[in-house]
Design a protein around this motif. Structure first.
Motif, PDB file in Angstrom:
ATOM      1  N   LEU A 171      -6.955  44.732  43.708  1.00  0.00           N
ATOM      2  CA  LEU A 171      -6.250  45.095  41.756  1.00  0.00           C
ATOM      3  C   LEU A 171      -6.587  43.986  41.242  1.00  0.00           C
ATOM      4  CD1 LEU A 171      -3.026  47.189  43.401  1.00  0.00           C
ATOM      5  CD2 LEU A 171      -4.860  48.034  42.359  1.00  0.00           C
ATOM      6  N   HIS A 172      -6.649  42.454  41.420  1.00  0.00           N
ATOM      7  CA  HIS A 172      -6.150  41.632  40.488  1.00  0.00           C
ATOM      8  C   HIS A 172      -7.498  40.673  40.765  1.00  0.00           C
ATOM      9  CE1 HIS A 172      -1.862  43.041  39.092  1.00  0.00           C
ATOM     10  NE2 HIS A 172      -2.346  42.801  40.301  1.00  0.00           N
ATOM     11  N   ALA A 173      -8.682  41.001  41.501  1.00  0.00           N
ATOM     12  CA  ALA A 173      -9.630  40.811  41.458  1.00  0.00           C
ATOM     13  C   ALA A 173     -10.797  40.740  40.613  1.00  0.00           C
ATOM     14  CB  ALA A 173     -10.626  41.195  43.233  1.00  0.00           C
ATOM     15  N   ASP A 174     -11.262  39.379  40.396  1.00  0.00           N
ATOM     16  CA  ASP A 174     -12.054  39.305  39.653  1.00  0.00           C
ATOM     17  C   ASP A 174     -13.263  40.279  39.586  1.00  0.00           C
ATOM     18  OD1 ASP A 174     -12.967  37.925  41.033  1.00  0.00           O
ATOM     19  OD2 ASP A 174     -14.395  36.632  39.907  1.00  0.00           O
ATOM     20  N   LYS A 175     -13.456  40.918  38.216  1.00  0.00           N
ATOM     21  CA  LYS A 175     -15.000  41.563  37.996  1.00  0.00           C
ATOM     22  C   LYS A 175     -16.277  40.925  37.713  1.00  0.00           C
ATOM     23  CE  LYS A 175     -11.818  45.966  38.339  1.00  0.00           C
ATOM     24  NZ  LYS A 175     -10.145  44.789  38.772  1.00  0.00           N
ATOM     25  N   GLU A 176     -17.326  41.668  37.887  1.00  0.00           N
ATOM     26  CA  GLU A 176     -18.156  41.392  37.184  1.00  0.00           C
ATOM     27  C   GLU A 176     -19.266  42.327  36.397  1.00  0.00           C
ATOM     28  OE1 GLU A 176     -22.635  39.295  36.331  1.00  0.00           O
ATOM     29  OE2 GLU A 176     -21.053  38.104  37.847  1.00  0.00           O
ATOM     30  N   TYR A 177     -19.506  42.646  35.393  1.00  0.00           N
ATOM     31  CA  TYR A 177     -19.793  44.239  34.104  1.00  0.00           C
ATOM     32  C   TYR A 177     -21.394  43.996  33.450  1.00  0.00           C
ATOM     33  CZ  TYR A 177     -15.301  46.198  35.437  1.00  0.00           C
ATOM     34  OH  TYR A 177     -15.174  46.912  35.589  1.00  0.00           O
ATOM     35  N   GLY A 178     -22.461  44.494  33.332  1.00  0.00           N
ATOM     36  CA  GLY A 178     -23.647  44.591  32.438  1.00  0.00           C
ATOM     37  C   GLY A 178     -23.295  46.537  31.976  1.00  0.00           C
ATOM     38  N   GLY A 179     -23.751  45.925  30.884  1.00  0.00           N
ATOM     39  CA  GLY A 179     -23.632  47.193  30.021  1.00  0.00           C
ATOM     40  C   GLY A 179     -24.482  47.448  28.813  1.00  0.00           C
ATOM     41  N   ILE A 180     -24.015  48.276  28.192  1.00  0.00           N
ATOM     42  CA  ILE A 180     -24.724  48.384  26.454  1.00  0.00           C
ATOM     43  C   ILE A 180     -23.313  48.629  25.650  1.00  0.00           C
ATOM     44  CG2 ILE A 180     -25.970  49.400  25.227  1.00  0.00           C
ATOM     45  CD1 ILE A 180     -28.489  49.740  27.374  1.00  0.00           C
ATOM     46  N   ILE A 181     -23.748  48.103  24.586  1.00  0.00           N
ATOM     47  CA  ILE A 181     -22.564  48.605  23.679  1.00  0.00           C
ATOM     48  C   ILE A 181     -23.236  49.152  22.693  1.00  0.00           C
ATOM     49  CG2 ILE A 181     -20.451  47.764  22.213  1.00  0.00           C
ATOM     50  CD1 ILE A 181     -19.053  45.626  24.055  1.00  0.00           C
ATOM     51  N   ARG A 182     -23.184  49.801  22.272  1.00  0.00           N
ATOM     52  CA  ARG A 182     -24.153  50.689  20.633  1.00  0.00           C
ATOM     53  C   ARG A 182     -23.243  51.060  19.459  1.00  0.00           C
ATOM     54  NH1 ARG A 182     -27.624  55.281  21.874  1.00  0.00           N
ATOM     55  NH2 ARG A 182     -28.901  53.498  22.590  1.00  0.00           N
ATOM     56  N   PHE A 183     -23.626  50.296  18.400  1.00  0.00           N
ATOM     57  CA  PHE A 183     -22.973  49.753  17.402  1.00  0.00           C
ATOM     58  C   PHE A 183     -23.135  51.026  16.033  1.00  0.00           C
ATOM     59  CE2 PHE A 183     -21.798  45.424  18.884  1.00  0.00           C
ATOM     60  CZ  PHE A 183     -21.294  44.869  18.527  1.00  0.00           C
ATOM     61  N   GLY A 184     -22.538  51.954  15.616  1.00  0.00           N
ATOM     62  CA  GLY A 184     -22.888  52.757  14.441  1.00  0.00           C
ATOM     63  C   GLY A 184     -21.336  53.697  14.174  1.00  0.00           C
ATOM     64  N   TRP A 185     -20.956  53.793  15.499  1.00  0.00           N
ATOM     65  CA  TRP A 185     -20.048  55.064  15.277  1.00  0.00           C
ATOM     66  C   TRP A 185     -18.889  54.719  16.010  1.00  0.00           C
ATOM     67  CZ3 TRP A 185     -24.472  55.985  16.902  1.00  0.00           C
ATOM     68  CH2 TRP A 185     -24.799  57.235  17.809  1.00  0.00           C
ATOM     69  N   ALA A 186     -17.401  54.796  16.079  1.00  0.00           N
ATOM     70  CA  ALA A 186     -16.583  54.321  17.299  1.00  0.00           C
ATOM     71  C   ALA A 186     -16.509  56.115  17.851  1.00  0.00           C
ATOM     72  CB  ALA A 186     -15.480  54.098  16.626  1.00  0.00           C
ATOM     73  N   THR A 187     -15.579  56.143  18.781  1.00  0.00           N
ATOM     74  CA  THR A 187     -15.516  57.542  19.687  1.00  0.00           C
ATOM     75  C   THR A 187     -13.657  57.256  19.476  1.00  0.00           C
ATOM     76  OG1 THR A 187     -15.895  57.481  21.834  1.00  0.00           O
ATOM     77  CG2 THR A 187     -17.747  57.893  20.290  1.00  0.00           C
ATOM     78  N   ASP A 188     -12.971  58.898  19.992  1.00  0.00           N
ATOM     79  CA  ASP A 188     -11.577  58.703  20.512  1.00  0.00           C
ATOM     80  C   ASP A 188     -11.148  58.255  22.040  1.00  0.00           C
ATOM     81  OD1 ASP A 188     -12.866  61.034  21.991  1.00  0.00           O
ATOM     82  OD2 ASP A 188     -11.635  62.256  21.160  1.00  0.00           O
ATOM     83  N   THR A 189     -12.329  57.944  22.916  1.00  0.00           N
ATOM     84  CA  THR A 189     -12.106  57.465  24.960  1.00  0.00           C
ATOM     85  C   THR A 189     -12.982  56.356  24.177  1.00  0.00           C
ATOM     86  OG1 THR A 189     -14.641  58.285  24.865  1.00  0.00           O
ATOM     87  CG2 THR A 189     -12.669  59.560  25.161  1.00  0.00           C
ATOM     88  N   HIS A 190     -13.230  55.792  23.201  1.00  0.00           N
ATOM     89  CA  HIS A 190     -14.015  54.368  23.200  1.00  0.00           C
ATOM     90  C   HIS A 190     -15.782  54.086  23.752  1.00  0.00           C
ATOM     91  CE1 HIS A 190     -10.565  53.688  21.062  1.00  0.00           C
ATOM     92  NE2 HIS A 190      -9.711  52.613  22.134  1.00  0.00           N
ATOM     93  N   ASP A 191     -16.081  55.308  23.739  1.00  0.00           N
ATOM     94  CA  ASP A 191     -17.304  55.472  25.400  1.00  0.00           C
ATOM     95  C   ASP A 191     -18.061  56.015  24.895  1.00  0.00           C
ATOM     96  OD1 ASP A 191     -16.335  57.702  26.667  1.00  0.00           O
ATOM     97  OD2 ASP A 191     -15.300  56.584  28.476  1.00  0.00           O
ATOM     98  N   ARG A 192     -19.041  56.796  25.124  1.00  0.00           N
ATOM     99  CA  ARG A 192     -20.332  57.627  24.443  1.00  0.00           C
ATOM    100  C   ARG A 192     -19.388  58.965  25.829  1.00  0.00           C
ATOM    101  NH1 ARG A 192     -24.105  56.215  29.788  1.00  0.00           N
ATOM    102  NH2 ARG A 192     -23.571  58.488  30.980  1.00  0.00           N
TER     103      ARG A 192
END
Length: 301
Positions: free
Chosen positions: A65-86
């Motif tokens: 539950l509290h273990a550290d995590k590593e992520y990779g991904g893409i944040i797209r600028f230009g507009w926000a969404t109600d769920t904060h994702d695509r």
């Protein structure tokens, strides 16, 4: 796979478009007589490391539950969404992405260290026993409790406007979607999380992971992919147990420690039998009369 061989953890490379519960449900069909659960939810759009706990190893879920995590991904600028994702609805029409790279680096730096986050309205955080996403889907507003999380690293790998390819190392409970959304607010043009892959959760990385489709296509080979329960608690110091001690621990009996035992009250150990298998997770406790015991808390075998 028999129950006697089943306790352990499967590391799945979760495909996009499935919930973590979907993955567990598929595996349960292959393992009808074995308890199955996951350790660490991934959003449906996300891919990557999803530990699936089997049989007695489900008792060790708390250690993920509290273990550290590593992520990779893409944040797209230009507009926000109600769920904060695509997958969410845009909150505005697209806006120009015209800030400077120096500005981006400065905003990124604000997220490194201990930060206070506001979970997305569309999240599994609960208020009055209901997850926030249920309120959001019904058009209701519910309080979103702030939480403190830690970001060890947030690195810009590629900046190709409007897309920011990143690497993130963070504590459990961190919402990557919230970081994307807040970056968009700082930039003044909005942003959302476009892709996300969990590359590591605690000791488990993509190198340990198997494709779900491959496992489902060859269920007779599942046992070969199961890691032992002790892989979940490698961060705890080992405590070797004799055969007699291991038998007592299996029965929930606490073990008296010598008067000169140096271990502090509260320290946890992984209790290992003579074969090197995990018997239990135990904790040193100091009783009222001053003597110490090793008390089994989570017994596996």
């Amino acid at each position: 796979m028999t129950q006697s061989r089943s306790s352990g953890v499967l590391i799945i490379d979760k495909p996009a478009g499935m919930t973590s519960h979907d993955v567990v449900a598929r595996l349960r069909r292959c393992l009808p007589d074995i308890k199955v659960g996951h350790g660490g939810t991934l959003d449906p759009m996300a891919t990557g490391v999803l530990p699936v706990l089997l049989h007695r190893a489900t008792r060790l879920a708390q250690f993920l539950l509290h273990a550290d995590k590593e992520y990779g991904g893409i944040i797209r600028f230009g507009w926000a969404t109600d769920t904060h994702d695509r997958e969410g609805e845009p909150l505005t029409a697209p806006r120009p992405v015209d800030f400077k790279r120096n500005d981006l680096d400065g905003w990124i730096g604000r997220f490194v260290g201990d930060i206070v986050q506001l979970p997305p309205a569309y999240s599994a955080v609960k208020w009055r026993g209901r997850p926030l996403y249920r309120y959001a889907r019904s058009g209701q507003t519910a309080p979103r409790p702030e939480r403190t999380v830690r970001v060890e690293a947030l690195d810009v790998l590629v900046w190709n406007p409007p897309d920011l390819q990143f690497r993130l190392v963070c504590s459990g409970g961190t919402y990557v979607r919230s970081i994307a959304h807040e970056l968009g607010e700082m930039a003044g043009c909005g942003a959302h999380l476009h892709t996300l892959c969990r590359r590591r959760l605690g000791p488990f990385s993509l190198a340990h992971a198997a494709a779900l489709a491959d496992l489902l296509a060859a269920p007779n080979q599942l046992a070969d992919r199961v890691l032992p329960p002790e892989s979940l608690v490698q961060h705890l110091p080992p405590w070797p147990c004799s055969s007699d001690t291991a038998d007592r621990i299996r029965n929930g009996v606490e073990i008296a420690l010598p008067e000169n035992d140096p271990h502090p009250d509260g320290i946890r150990f992984r209790l290992m039998d003579a074969r090197g298998a995990l018997v239990a997770v135990g904790r040193v406790r100091t009783l009222e009369e001053g003597r110490k015991v090793l008390r089994p808390e989570i017994v596996l075998a």
